[in-house]
Design a protein around this motif. Structure first.
Motif, PDB file in Angstrom:
ATOM      1  N   MET A   1      30.013  62.538 -43.611  1.00 45.58           N
ATOM      2  CA  MET A   1      29.702  63.660 -42.711  1.00 45.58           C
ATOM      3  C   MET A   1      28.679  63.210 -41.676  1.00 45.58           C
ATOM      4  N   ASN A   2      28.994  63.442 -40.445  1.00 46.30           N
ATOM      5  CA  ASN A   2      28.054  63.093 -39.396  1.00 46.30           C
ATOM      6  C   ASN A   2      27.348  64.364 -38.939  1.00 46.30           C
ATOM      7  N   HIS A   3      26.033  64.366 -39.129  1.00 47.42           N
ATOM      8  CA  HIS A   3      25.301  65.592 -38.840  1.00 47.42           C
ATOM      9  C   HIS A   3      24.697  65.606 -37.453  1.00 47.42           C
ATOM     10  N   ALA A   4      24.831  64.494 -36.741  1.00 50.53           N
ATOM     11  CA  ALA A   4      24.195  64.419 -35.430  1.00 50.53           C
ATOM     12  C   ALA A   4      24.861  65.415 -34.481  1.00 50.53           C
ATOM     13  N   PRO A   5      24.084  65.965 -33.571  1.00 48.71           N
ATOM     14  CA  PRO A   5      24.692  66.880 -32.611  1.00 48.71           C
ATOM     15  C   PRO A   5      25.665  66.109 -31.731  1.00 48.71           C
ATOM     16  N   LEU A  20      23.159  64.757 -28.018  1.00 44.97           N
ATOM     17  CA  LEU A  20      21.740  64.855 -28.359  1.00 44.97           C
ATOM     18  C   LEU A  20      21.010  65.762 -27.389  1.00 44.97           C
ATOM     19  N   CYS A  65      21.925  68.204 -25.761  1.00 40.19           N
ATOM     20  CA  CYS A  65      22.221  69.632 -25.764  1.00 40.19           C
ATOM     21  C   CYS A  65      21.302  70.348 -26.742  1.00 40.19           C
ATOM     22  N   SER A  66      20.675  69.607 -27.645  1.00 38.64           N
ATOM     23  CA  SER A  66      19.818  70.267 -28.615  1.00 38.64           C
ATOM     24  C   SER A  66      18.457  70.542 -28.000  1.00 38.64           C
ATOM     25  N   SER A  67      17.750  71.516 -28.570  1.00 34.92           N
ATOM     26  CA  SER A  67      16.451  71.878 -28.020  1.00 34.92           C
ATOM     27  C   SER A  67      15.499  70.691 -28.076  1.00 34.92           C
ATOM     28  N   VAL A  68      15.506  70.013 -29.219  1.00 36.71           N
ATOM     29  CA  VAL A  68      14.582  68.887 -29.373  1.00 36.71           C
ATOM     30  C   VAL A  68      14.975  67.769 -28.409  1.00 36.71           C
ATOM     31  N   LYS A  81      13.780  68.339 -24.984  1.00 31.93           N
ATOM     32  CA  LYS A  81      12.343  68.098 -24.868  1.00 31.93           C
ATOM     33  C   LYS A  81      12.054  66.596 -24.796  1.00 31.93           C
ATOM     34  N   TYR A  82      12.877  65.800 -25.471  1.00 29.25           N
ATOM     35  CA  TYR A  82      12.727  64.341 -25.316  1.00 29.25           C
ATOM     36  C   TYR A  82      12.916  63.975 -23.848  1.00 29.25           C
ATOM     37  N   LEU A 100       7.705  64.003 -28.234  1.00 31.88           N
ATOM     38  CA  LEU A 100       8.307  62.770 -28.725  1.00 31.88           C
ATOM     39  C   LEU A 100       7.918  62.498 -30.173  1.00 31.88           C
ATOM     40  N   GLY A 101       7.058  63.358 -30.711  1.00 32.31           N
ATOM     41  CA  GLY A 101       6.661  63.197 -32.107  1.00 32.31           C
ATOM     42  C   GLY A 101       5.610  62.120 -32.304  1.00 32.31           C
TER      43      GLY A 101
END
Lengths: 637, 231, 257
Positions: free
Chosen positions: B1-5, B8, B10-13, B16-17, B192-193
């Motif tokens: 199962m690939n959980h990645a969006p 990338l 398109c995701s909120s995080v 922000k990157y 960026l964490g």
């Protein structure tokens, strides 16, 4: 009614193992053919729902809160007991078992309690694996503390949030199953009644609290994990929404209600501040590890605590119970507080409070260390009372906290209605007449994770009952009854608010059936409660309508049931002509004011059977036979 | 199962990157640009030679310009997307609202960003494209050459900033840029964490002081010109 | 003290709401904010009006049920405090208090001050757990966990899911809530096995639920009754990036394993 506790034969320590072997199993592929309804999503309900779904059953879970994470198990602060003996201080399964039996004043069922102590060790393993952030030592191993009346350190804790963290563990396990589609969750849904088909529990009728829709849900078994009935006292440490409706309706459908008079009063709560008080807040009993309880020696001594010299203070717990002192069990310290307040030596508004003083602890280990241990509790105390407990002693007073009584269950957690299982605080089984600190969390999780998942399979395998459908006449009939009841509540349109009835009932119970009870007071209540109930149905004012979110209507339904249930509680208290644990009859006490048990006549579980409207309930007795322990007089001197 | 969006960004995080990454690149440009500008204080020779160096290296100049354009476009695109989502996330506003803890800069990133954008457009028309109509000095900046036949940037800047309104707009624009940066330069580490309890407060302070330094660096030029320290 | 209340009244999710004015007379300093509302409600019921619907349960600051904006601040502005623990001694005679529900697309109003926070449950359902079944777990002390890690996990796990972070955020972002759960489980060895899958799935459902994005204003942290740190948002952003980089597993499971 025949009460068969179905206790397995054999030596105590082998009963559960033997029973697990003897119970019938359901083939993994067949489990998905069985539907189970779980009502309540506290520790017992959430852990049961998650575990049953993991095993392959189809589960429907209901809770009245907006999310299963909010059940009142979250409020437990202190910790959870387990016989891990990680501290090497002499703990063992047997010791935990014995402490629980003794703490329960020899009114619990031996086999159940032993099993509880056995599975306690698995609970901690399970919770750690789920990511519950228990407190740890620098070496990385789990930390323990001693708690409420135990002489070993067997309590695991997660800051002041043990209940919250354990519930989140169970809630997360439940969420995982909801996500997998094996559990269907119904939040904001209240069970109104139990539905029996052919004498077996086959479903419930529930009200959607948002739309008001009353609907039927069918299953092959029903599990009630709906908590205790402490709110019958109006003021208690229970959440505002906690109620007796589910268990009371089950009682009226044939489930025996056991020992309703066993109510635990917690000694360290924040006193009532006025008539507006809506609930009471408990502060962890761990405070008694470092705080000293005292009142002025003189009556109505109105000096500020700091100005009362040592010689004018009465450290009454230390005086009366030198070996346990401030750590005396809950019932004993509660009653002692009531006694000194009754003598007119209470402190604070209304004279219903005693001091819990940290001055010595601050002198001994410093304010920093006290802050480290109890900072959150001191903050909470300040938020509520506006007083700084580092500078002046806290004021505490007992409050209703936990109810040991509940629906009668056998060793398999099944009530007298086949197919109706009852877990956690909602059943009566493990705590006898008094519950030890940090044991409620243990019992809820033991029932849900490690007992019910086995025993429910045995029920399914032994009883081949036809599948129930929610469009059967049995369900339609109950729906119609509930709709009528709701209409009736809304139609009274009298002049008194629901809350005023609840408050009046609770006040009476607290006065006459609280920490100390006597025959005349109880008989008086048996006169007054039916009259209040009659007035309720003539004069209550419920606002709004059914087809919407109507919190007043919810409360009205709950109070209507409390008004019926209260009578049973009082009746049980009247019939139990002895003092034991959370039930203290002033007629039955030793010369120095201790509870006097009567093992010869009252070593039984009182299981009350509903006999129909207007008829007195029938008392059934399950004798308590102790194979392993000898009944002794509890002494904490 | 690939959980990645699936995407990338398109995701909120992920968005922000993008904001943080493009923001960081532009911060570097802002600092470099400031260092270049400060050569004004070294006299006409230094700044004109620097300008000539940049303009004569077309292979360098245009890739940098196009990259900056791309970066700023991505920055604006993600800001627009994020703003749109943020607006949609609260369709009905509060009747009463008190910002808690949020700094002025953090609450006004969009407005400061838009005004800075307008300022940049003007700034480019003023000194890069050298549109005569927008310099309010009546001088055609194209016609300014120094004795070595290089474009006389020194005189262009002096003439440009001798117009008080132009200088004022410049100071306001840079001020808003620095307000934007005072939040953005620490928030990008968060997005960026790369922030934690240990370095967080330091980063916040560094961002605020960095913004002040950048502000002072930039506005020192128009102010010196207005005060006739540079002529 | 006597107070004027301006309370948001809204019959149901579909109706338009508006602020209504009520007088709260003889309010005592020792009352909690909710007890003050109880008293107002009792009077409303007695007069034949409809009581103000608001959520509350434990009333001791831990269940996360109570939720209201008081004068524009989630939970009323006393640091580390839920509405149920906010007492009237923090208000003054003659004050006007504006009370509104949480406002966010993901938290639709059900009635008056009651909102539907089911989106939080759906986010947890997407991955906010450790995938272990009951039973068969190793001894609790088999895997030591450093005190610092355990404490950090506890700091994050303290979240009560009340939604104040969303309510206070100018973007109605749920980052603090989601990051608290991501960080809690990622800080413990038990939760590390599925850390990548967890953060990716939780963020996906968070986005789908219609929450806004994080502008790092810090409002969420300031109103959080459990004072969950903004740090955890950074940790989640880091986790997310690492998960994206590491997520190179097989695109489909092969079955039969």
């Amino acid at each position: 009614m025949k009460l068969d506790a179905k206790i397995p034969s054999g030596p105590l320590a082998q009963k559960w193992d033997r029973h697990r072997f003897e119970m019938k199993l359901i083939n993994p592929a067949n489990k998905r053919k069985f539907d189970v309804i779980v009502v309540g999503t506290g520790l017992a309900g959430a852990s049961a729902a998650a575990t049953l779904a993991e095993l392959g059953y189809n589960v429907k879970a209901f809770c009245y809160q907006d999310s299963p994470r909010r059940a009142h198990s979250i409020a437990a602060q202190g910790g959870i007991n387990a016989a891990k003996n990680y501290q090497n201080d002499g703990d063992s399964i047997y010791r935990l078992f014995y402490d629980t039996i003794k703490g329960g004043d020899f009114r619990a069922r031996e086999a159940n309690v032993y099993r509880l102590a056995q599975v306690s060790v698995n609970i901690i393993d399970q919770c750690v694996a789920q990511g519950v952030p228990f407190a740890r030592e620098y070496g990385g191993l789990l930390a323990n503390r001693s708690f409420g009346g135990a002489q070993v350190s067997r309590t695991f804790y997660a800051r002041g949030q043990t209940g919250q963290q354990l519930l989140l563990g169970a809630y997360q396990a439940l969420c995982r199953q909801i996500g997998l589609g094996t559990v269907k969750m119904f939040p904001r849904a209240e069970m109104l009644d139990l539905v029996l088909v052919n004498g077996h529990a086959k479903g419930i009728v529930a009200r959607d609290l948002v739309t008001g829709e009353i609907s039927a849900h069918a299953a092959d078994a029903v599990v009630l994990a709906t908590g205790g009935y402490g709110n019958v006292f109006y003021l208690s440490t229970n959440a505002k929404g906690c109620n007796v409706t589910a268990t009371w309706r089950a009682y009226k459908r044939g489930a025996a209600f056991a020992n309703p008079c066993y109510t635990q009063i917690h000694p360290t709560c924040i006193p009532v501040s006025g008539d507006h008080q809506s609930k009471l807040t408990l502060m962890s009993e761990s405070l008694r590890n470092d705080g000293r309880v005292w009142v002025p020696k003189k009556k109505a001594d109105n000096r500020p605590p700091g100005q009362i010299p040592e010689e004018d203070r009465d450290y009454y717990l230390e005086r009366k119970y030198p070996s346990f002192g401030n750590l005396a069990p809950r019932d004993i310290s509660s009653r002692a507080a009531k006694e000194v307040c009754d003598e007119g030596r209470g402190v604070g508004p209304g004279g219903r409070g005693v001091y819990l003083d940290f001055a010595d602890a601050i002198g001994r280990i410093g304010e920093g260390a006290v802050r480290e241990r109890y900072g959150n509790l001191f903050d909470m105390y300040e938020k509520i009372t506006g007083e700084n407990a580092y500078q002046r002693p806290m004021r505490i007073y007992p409050a209703v906290h936990y109810t040991m009584g509940g629906l009668w269950v056998d060793y398999n957690m099944m009530s007298t209605v086949p197919g109706l299982f009852v877990l956690g605080e909602a059943n009566f089984s493990d705590h006898g007449a008094n519950r030890l600190g940090a044991s409620a969390l243990m019992q809820g999780l033991a029932d849900g994770y490690f007992v019910l998942p086995y025993t429910i399979g045995h029920y399914f395998a032994s009883e081949k009952q036809p599948k129930a459908r929610p469009d059967q006449p049995e369900f339609k009939k109950v729906i119609a009854e509930m709709e009528t009841l709701t209409k009736k509540l809304l139609a009274v349109n009298g002049r008194r608010t629901v809350n005023s009835f609840h408050k009046e009932l609770g006040g009476w119970l607290w006065e006459k059936c609280g920490m100390a009870r006597n025959e005349s007071g109880l008989k008086e209540l048996l006169q007054k409660i039916p009259a209040l109930r009659e007035e309720f149905w003539k004069n209550v004012k419920v606002s709004g309508e059914n087809g919407e979110l109507n919190q007043n209507l919810e409360h009205a339904g709950r109070v209507a049931d409390f008004l019926e249930f209260a009578e049973l509680l009082v009746l049980d208290a009247l019939e139990r002509r002895e003092s034991c644990g959370g039930h203290f009859r002033t007629e039955f006490q030793t010369e120095d004011g201790e509870a006097k048990r009567d093992d010869e006549h009252f070593a039984y579980v009182a299981a009350w059977e509903y006999a129909g409207a207007g008829r007195p309930p029938v008392l059934n007795k399950e004798p308590l036979d102790y194979e392993e322990v000898h009944m002794s007089t509890r002494s904490y001197k | 199962m690939n959980h990645a969006p699936r995407n990338l960004f398109c995701s909120s995080v992920g968005k922000k990157y993008l904001m943080a990454g493009t923001g960081a690149a532009m911060v570097l440009f802002v600092i470099g640009h400031m260092a270049g500008n400060l050569q004004m204080f070294l006299g006409p020779e230094a700044i004109n030679r620097y300008g000539h160096f940049l303009q004569s290296n077309v292979e360098l100049l245009w890739p940098v310009r196009l990259s900056l354009l791309a970066i700023i476009s991505v920055h604006i695109w993600s800001a627009a997307k994020l703003t749109q989502e943020n607006r949609a996330a609260r369709p009905s506003a509060y009747e009463q609202w008190q910002p808690t803890a949020a700094s002025y800069a953090s609450r006004t990133m969009l407005m400061s960003g838009i005004i800075v954008g307008i300022f940049i457009v003007y700034h480019l028309l003023h000194y890069t494209v050298m549109v005569k109509a927008v310099n309010f000095a009546g001088t055609d900046f194209h016609s300014l050459t120094d004795p070595e036949h290089r474009h006389d940037i020194y005189r262009m800047v002096v003439i440009g900033f001798q117009q008080p309104l132009v200088s004022l707009f410049y100071i306001v624009g840079v001020g808003l840029l620095c307000l934007h940066l005072s939040h953005g330069m620490s928030a990008m580490f968060q997005s960026l964490g790369w922030k934690n309890r240990a370095c967080g407060p330091c980063l916040d302070r560094a961002a605020r002081w960095g913004a002040v330094v950048i502000f002072l660096g930039y506005v020192s030029i128009p102010i010196s010109i207005l005060l006739r320290l540079i002529q | 003290m006597n107070l004027t209340l301006k309370v948001w009244r809204q019959k149901d999710a579909r109706s338009q709401g508006r602020l209504e004015t009520y007088q709260a007379a003889n309010v005592l300093a020792d009352m909690s904010f909710l007890e003050m509302l109880d008293v107002v409600n009792e009077e409303l019921i007695a007069k034949g009006g409809e009581p103000i619907a608001f959520d509350s349960d434990c009333r001791e600051g831990i269940c996360g049920t109570c939720s209201m904006m008081i004068n524009g601040i989630a939970h009323g502005g006393l640091r580390g405090t839920t509405v149920c623990q906010l007492h009237m001694r923090h208000f003054h005679d003659g004050d006007t208090i504006v009370i509104e529900p949480w406002r966010a697309r993901a938290f639709p109003v059900i009635k008056d001050l009651v909102t539907d926070r089911g989106a939080f449950d759906r986010i947890i359902q997407a991955g906010g757990f450790v995938s272990v079944n009951t039973g068969g777990t190793p001894d609790a002390n088999a895997l030591p966990v450093g005190k610092t890690e355990a404490d950090r996990a506890m700091d994050a796990a303290a979240c009560i899911g009340c939604g104040a972070c969303v309510a206070a955020c100018k973007n109605a972002s749920a980052m603090l809530f989601v990051s608290a759960k991501v960080s809690h489980l990622a800080s413990l060895p038990q939760g590390r096995a599925e850390r990548e899958r967890r953060v990716l799935n939780m963020v996906r459902v968070m986005d789908e639920s219609g929450f806004g994005n994080c502008t790092v204003t810090g409002s969420c942290e300031a109103v959080c009754p459990k004072e969950i740190s903004l740090d955890f948002i950074a940790q989640m952003n880091r986790e997310y990036g690492q998960a994206i980089l590491k997520n190179s597993g097989p695109r489909q499971s092969k079955g039969g394993d």
